[in-house]
Structures are given as structure tokens and as C-alpha cells.
Design a protein around this motif. Structure first.
Motif, PDB file in Angstrom:
ATOM      1  N   ARG A  27       0.815  -1.216   0.000  1.00  0.00           N
ATOM      2  CA  ARG A  27       0.000   0.000   0.000  1.00  0.00           C
ATOM      3  C   ARG A  27       0.847   1.262   0.000  1.00  0.00           C
ATOM      4  O   ARG A  27       0.420   2.299  -0.511  1.00  0.00           O
ATOM      5  N   THR A  28       2.049   1.197   0.569  1.00  0.00           N
ATOM      6  CA  THR A  28       2.874   2.396   0.744  1.00  0.00           C
ATOM      7  C   THR A  28       3.684   2.678  -0.518  1.00  0.00           C
ATOM      8  O   THR A  28       4.440   1.826  -0.989  1.00  0.00           O
ATOM      9  N   LYS A  29       3.525   3.855  -1.055  1.00  0.00           N
ATOM     10  CA  LYS A  29       4.338   4.308  -2.183  1.00  0.00           C
ATOM     11  C   LYS A  29       5.552   5.051  -1.624  1.00  0.00           C
ATOM     12  O   LYS A  29       5.407   6.015  -0.870  1.00  0.00           O
ATOM     13  N   ARG A  30       6.716   4.609  -2.018  1.00  0.00           N
ATOM     14  CA  ARG A  30       7.946   5.125  -1.424  1.00  0.00           C
ATOM     15  C   ARG A  30       8.754   5.943  -2.425  1.00  0.00           C
ATOM     16  O   ARG A  30       8.890   5.565  -3.593  1.00  0.00           O
ATOM     17  N   PHE A  31       9.300   7.041  -1.912  1.00  0.00           N
ATOM     18  CA  PHE A  31      10.194   7.911  -2.674  1.00  0.00           C
ATOM     19  C   PHE A  31      11.576   7.836  -2.027  1.00  0.00           C
ATOM     20  O   PHE A  31      11.843   8.510  -1.034  1.00  0.00           O
ATOM     21  N   GLU A  32      12.440   6.984  -2.566  1.00  0.00           N
ATOM     22  CA  GLU A  32      13.796   6.802  -2.017  1.00  0.00           C
ATOM     23  C   GLU A  32      14.800   7.394  -3.002  1.00  0.00           C
ATOM     24  O   GLU A  32      15.678   6.701  -3.520  1.00  0.00           O
ATOM     25  N   THR A  33      14.676   8.682  -3.233  1.00  0.00           N
ATOM     26  CA  THR A  33      15.412   9.337  -4.320  1.00  0.00           C
ATOM     27  C   THR A  33      16.336  10.449  -3.856  1.00  0.00           C
ATOM     28  O   THR A  33      16.931  11.127  -4.693  1.00  0.00           O
ATOM     29  N   VAL A  34      16.477  10.652  -2.558  1.00  0.00           N
ATOM     30  CA  VAL A  34      17.293  11.754  -2.047  1.00  0.00           C
ATOM     31  C   VAL A  34      18.409  11.174  -1.189  1.00  0.00           C
ATOM     32  O   VAL A  34      18.168  10.345  -0.309  1.00  0.00           O
ATOM     33  N   PHE A  35      19.650  11.621  -1.458  1.00  0.00           N
ATOM     34  CA  PHE A  35      20.825  11.101  -0.755  1.00  0.00           C
ATOM     35  C   PHE A  35      21.695  12.256  -0.275  1.00  0.00           C
ATOM     36  O   PHE A  35      21.883  13.244  -1.001  1.00  0.00           O
ATOM     37  N   ALA A  36      22.204  12.109   0.936  1.00  0.00           N
ATOM     38  CA  ALA A  36      23.223  13.020   1.457  1.00  0.00           C
ATOM     39  C   ALA A  36      24.532  12.239   1.486  1.00  0.00           C
ATOM     40  O   ALA A  36      24.741  11.402   2.367  1.00  0.00           O
ATOM     41  N   ASP A  37      25.385  12.467   0.499  1.00  0.00           N
ATOM     42  CA  ASP A  37      26.660  11.750   0.394  1.00  0.00           C
ATOM     43  C   ASP A  37      27.724  12.478   1.210  1.00  0.00           C
ATOM     44  O   ASP A  37      28.156  13.580   0.859  1.00  0.00           O
ATOM     45  N   TRP A  38      28.148  11.825   2.301  1.00  0.00           N
ATOM     46  CA  TRP A  38      29.217  12.362   3.134  1.00  0.00           C
ATOM     47  C   TRP A  38      30.519  11.721   2.670  1.00  0.00           C
ATOM     48  O   TRP A  38      30.756  10.541   2.877  1.00  0.00           O
ATOM     49  N   HIS A  39      31.358  12.518   2.031  1.00  0.00           N
ATOM     50  CA  HIS A  39      32.571  12.006   1.400  1.00  0.00           C
ATOM     51  C   HIS A  39      33.700  11.888   2.413  1.00  0.00           C
ATOM     52  O   HIS A  39      34.122  12.881   3.009  1.00  0.00           O
ATOM     53  N   PHE A  40      34.179  10.646   2.577  1.00  0.00           N
ATOM     54  CA  PHE A  40      35.419  10.433   3.324  1.00  0.00           C
ATOM     55  C   PHE A  40      36.596  10.918   2.496  1.00  0.00           C
ATOM     56  O   PHE A  40      37.588  11.412   3.022  1.00  0.00           O
ATOM     57  N   SER A  41      36.459  10.780   1.176  1.00  0.00           N
ATOM     58  CA  SER A  41      37.462  11.285   0.251  1.00  0.00           C
ATOM     59  C   SER A  41      36.790  11.541  -1.086  1.00  0.00           C
ATOM     60  O   SER A  41      35.740  10.961  -1.391  1.00  0.00           O
ATOM     61  N   VAL A  42      37.395  12.413  -1.883  1.00  0.00           N
ATOM     62  CA  VAL A  42      36.924  12.698  -3.235  1.00  0.00           C
ATOM     63  C   VAL A  42      38.122  12.626  -4.175  1.00  0.00           C
ATOM     64  O   VAL A  42      39.269  12.811  -3.764  1.00  0.00           O
TER      65      VAL A  42
END
Length: 414
Positions: A313-328
Motif C-alpha cells: 500500500r505504501t508508495k515510497r520515494f527513495e530518491t534523495v541522498f546526502a553523500d558524506w565524502h570520506f574522500s573525493v
């Protein structure tokens, strides 16, 4: 504070009977196991513990918070007036998962986006877990016929946690980092207001065919608020990116096995405070987040019916991410670290981990363990009897550790 004078001729296996908080020392590599090529770090320059970071700005920013207030209210970058706080907030303490229910989050996209941007500034809390176990045989007497039979039970030899959160900040005091708030790519398989994970329409596994740019955060907030689903949920996932966990696993495995440990070793990377869920404000979602109703469904076996109903029944929006970079990865092809690299982290923590493994501890290591492992001080208590007992205990532990290293320890008993 001043640095303590160097202490020479102290065994690594010495047990600290008393600690002196506030002292500092230089990081000393563990001979034969740590990387000589990695630069050494001064313990004075280590970032503060995450609890200290939170405590530093909480009382001054909001000294009279109501009980059960969302954790982001204490954040130094919080600009929300009390009238914009959500009305219904819950937190699962073991995992740190946060749940929010507020009708304004369901109907006002700008209100929702403002909260997501603030939630993203709270970091995930990654840990390194080093867990050693072995099986021990035990004899059990059957109460019915009196016969004895053999059985085995799992025994924990050591269970260590080291938190990595401070190393996600470029400056822990001002809480600056390499965090990037982003939305799902078109070819990522995620829930997009659906029950099942899927890619964006027209996106192949590797090639996007005639597809526009990915939706922005503002657009996903509009889509969530415009959805007419009876039950819906938008999820923000805080992720740790750019951390070479395979390198750490290999180094820690070699470190523990060097102690001649023969048991089962598991090195994992659990995380807390990873998910933030926004449910639309309705009675069903309030019931599904009420603890006594959850336990009632479990004991009455009603979850056999309620779980499939809620899942479909539940429609989910799993489209937002907070990427915490240990390194880039820099433009020159070199990795740029937010704080320290994996080799530096290992050189800094190797001796403390080695000591905690030999002492068979089950705890979370902190900066005091770093200081104790580097200093290796054999404290005196100013009383000849107490000092004699402490010296006797240290000698016994040193002897047992020496035997373990030579003969092996942590065997399975069959």
C-alpha cells in the motif's frame, strides 16, 4: 595542557589501572604491523568525539528545548523557528532512524525541501566493528532421561567498535564537510513513488535513451506532495562515500591474526543515523509507528496480514541522498581526504586495537584509549600495597598475553 614526559621500557601489554584524562602524546606506530609510509598524526590534532561536537553547540543554540525535540534543532546551521518544527517525531535508538509526520510536509514542497536540506547536515555515524568469537563445547544433561550429550555455544572473545564520524568533517568544530546533497540518477534502481525499485522511464542499464536531466530535489518534493497515494513515504539516506573498507578489512585482519588468534573473525561497518523517513500524516502511519501497536501485532500474529498490506500500500520515494565524502577524487587523479586517509587512521588506531583485542574487551574505543595505548603508562597509586597488587596484575596479564601469542588462542573446542 602540557605533554607528559616520554616513558621508556614499558610493555604494550601493560594494563592501565587508572587513566589521566586530558593528557596528550605523539602517535607511535606498532612495530611490524603498521604502515611506515603513512604519515604520523599528533593526537593533539585529532578531531573531537561526535558527542563532544553535538554538546558544543546544543545548550547555547536552544537552551529550553522540549522533550522529544528533533535532533537537528540543536544543529548550529538550524534556521527554523519553533513554529516550523514538525509535530510528530520519533527515533529508533538502536539504528538512529528518524520518523517524521506532519501535514505541512505532505502539502508544502518548500517546507519539505527546507527540512531535507537541514536533515542532510546531520552526518551518518559509521563504525568499524571488530568481532571475534569461537565455539565452546558444553555437556548438557537431558532432564527427561538423564543422559548427557554434547552441545556447543558461541563465546565472544572481543567486540570492538571505533566511530568514524569525526573523520567525515574537514573542520569538526565549525562542522564543515564534503557533504553533497543529491537526487537519484536516472539509471539508478530506486523506488520512485512506487512499491518496487525501478529506473527512470527510458533509462537502460548503461545507456539513457532520449531522457531529460534527472529531477532535482525541488521537483521530487513537488512530486511527493502531489502524490495522491493513501500511504506514502519519502526517505533521505545519509551515506558514507569514498571510504576504502576493503583496505581496512585486510589491515585489521592481519593485525588480529598477528596475535595468533585462531577464532572466527568478522570485521563489519555498521552505521547509525542513516535514514530519515517522512510519512504522510494519517492514522494508519501513526499506528504503524506506535510501539505498543507494533508489539500487539507481533504477539497476536496480525503482522501476517498487516505487513503485506502496508508493504504493497505504501508508495515510497527513495530518491534523495546526502553523500558524506570520506574522500573525493581530485582533478589530478589524486584522492583528497576530508580529514585523514585509511592508512593514517590505521596507524593511529592500530596499537589501541591490538591492546583491546589482547585484553578481550567488548566496548567502543575512544580517544582515551588512544592516549592509553600510546603512553603505556604504569601508574602508581602512592600506596605500597596497592602499587604491589597493580604490578602483580600487570605481570600476570603480560604473561598470559605472551603465552597466547606463542601458542595461539580462540580455538574452537569440540
Amino acid at each position: 595542557m602540557g605533554k607528559p614526559s616520554p616513558r621508556l621500557g614499558v610493555s604494550d601489554d601493560a594494563v592501565s589501572m587508572r587513566t589521566q584524562p586530558g593528557e596528550h602524546s605523539q602517535s607511535v606506530p606498532l612495530d611490524g604491523t603498521l604502515d611506515a609510509d603513512a604519515p604520523e598524526l599528533d593526537i593533539d590534532d585529532l578531531p573531537p568525539l561526535y558527542e563532544e561536537i553535538n554538546a558544543s553547540g546544543s545548550s547555547s543554540s536552544a537552551p529550553l528545548l522540549p522533550s522529544g525535540a528533533p535532533p537537528y534543532i540543536n544543529h548550529p546551521h538550524n534556521i527554523l523557528p519553533p513554529g516550523d518544527w514538525v509535530s510528530h517525531y520519533k527515533r529508533d535508538e538502536p539504528t538512529g532512524t528518524e520518523l517524521y509526520l506532519d501535514s505541512r510536509l505532505d502539502h508544502d514542497p518548500k517546507f519539505l525541501q527546507k527540512h531535507i536540506e537541514l536533515w542532510s547536515k546531520q552526518p551518518p555515524r559509521p563504525f568499524v566493528r571488530i568481532h571475534g568469537t569461537h565455539k565452546r563445547r558444553r555437556d548438557i544433561t537431558d532432564p527427561q532421561n538423564g543422559r548427557r550429550k554434547n552441545d556447543s555455544e558461541q563465546v565472544t572473545d572481543f567486540d570492538l567498535h571505533i566511530e568514524l564520524t569525526p573523520y567525515l568533517y574537514t573542520d569538526a568544530v565549525s562542522q564543515t564537510s564534503l557533504m553533497q546533497l543529491r537526487t537519484a540518477e536516472n539509471d539508478e534502481k530506486v523506488r520512485r513513488g512506487t512499491v518496487l525499485r525501478k529506473r527512470a522511464p527510458g533509462a537502460d542499464r548503461h545507456i539513457e535513451v532520449g531522457l531529460a536531466e534527472k529531477p532535482t530535489l525541488a521537483e521530487w518534493c513537488h512530486r511527493y506532495c502531489a502524490s495522491h497515494a493513501g500511504l506514502k513515504c519519502l526517505t533521505l539516506q545519509r551515506r558514507v562515500v569514498g571510504f576504502d573498507d576493503k583496505k581496512i578489512v585486510q589491515k585489521l585482519t592481519d593485525l588480529v591474526r598477528a596475535t595468533n588468534y585462531r577464532g572466527s573473525l568478522d570485521i563489519s561497518f555498521p552505521k547509525k543515523d542513516e535514514y530519515v523517513h517522512v510519512y504522510n500524516d494519517c492514522e494508519t502511519n501513526r499506528w504503524r509507528t506506535t510501539r505498543w501497536i507494533i508489539w500487539l501485532c507481533i504477539f497476536s500474529l496480525m503482522f501476517i496480514f498487516t505487513w503485506p498490506y502496508l508493504w504493497f500500500r505504501t508508495k515510497r520515494f527513495e530518491t534523495v541522498f546526502a553523500d558524506w565524502h570520506f574522500s573525493v577524487m581530485g582533478a589530478d587523479g589524486q584522492r583528497k581526504y576530508a580529514s585523514i586517509g585509511e592508512d593514517q587512521w590505521y596507524n593511529m588506531w592500530g596499537r589501541a586495537i591490538h591492546r583491546a583485542v589482547m585484553e578481550k574487551r567488548q566496548c567502543t574505543l575512544d580517544q582515551q584509549d588512544l592516549l592509553n595505548s600510546q603512553e603505556g603508562q604504569q601508574e602508581t597509586f602512592g600506596h605500597p600495597v596497592v602499587d604491589g597488587v597493580a604490578s602483580f596484575v600487570r605481570a600476570g596479564v603480560n604473561a598470559m598475553n605472551a603465552v597466547n601469542r606463542s601458542l595461539g588462542w580462540g580455538y574452537d573446542e569440540f
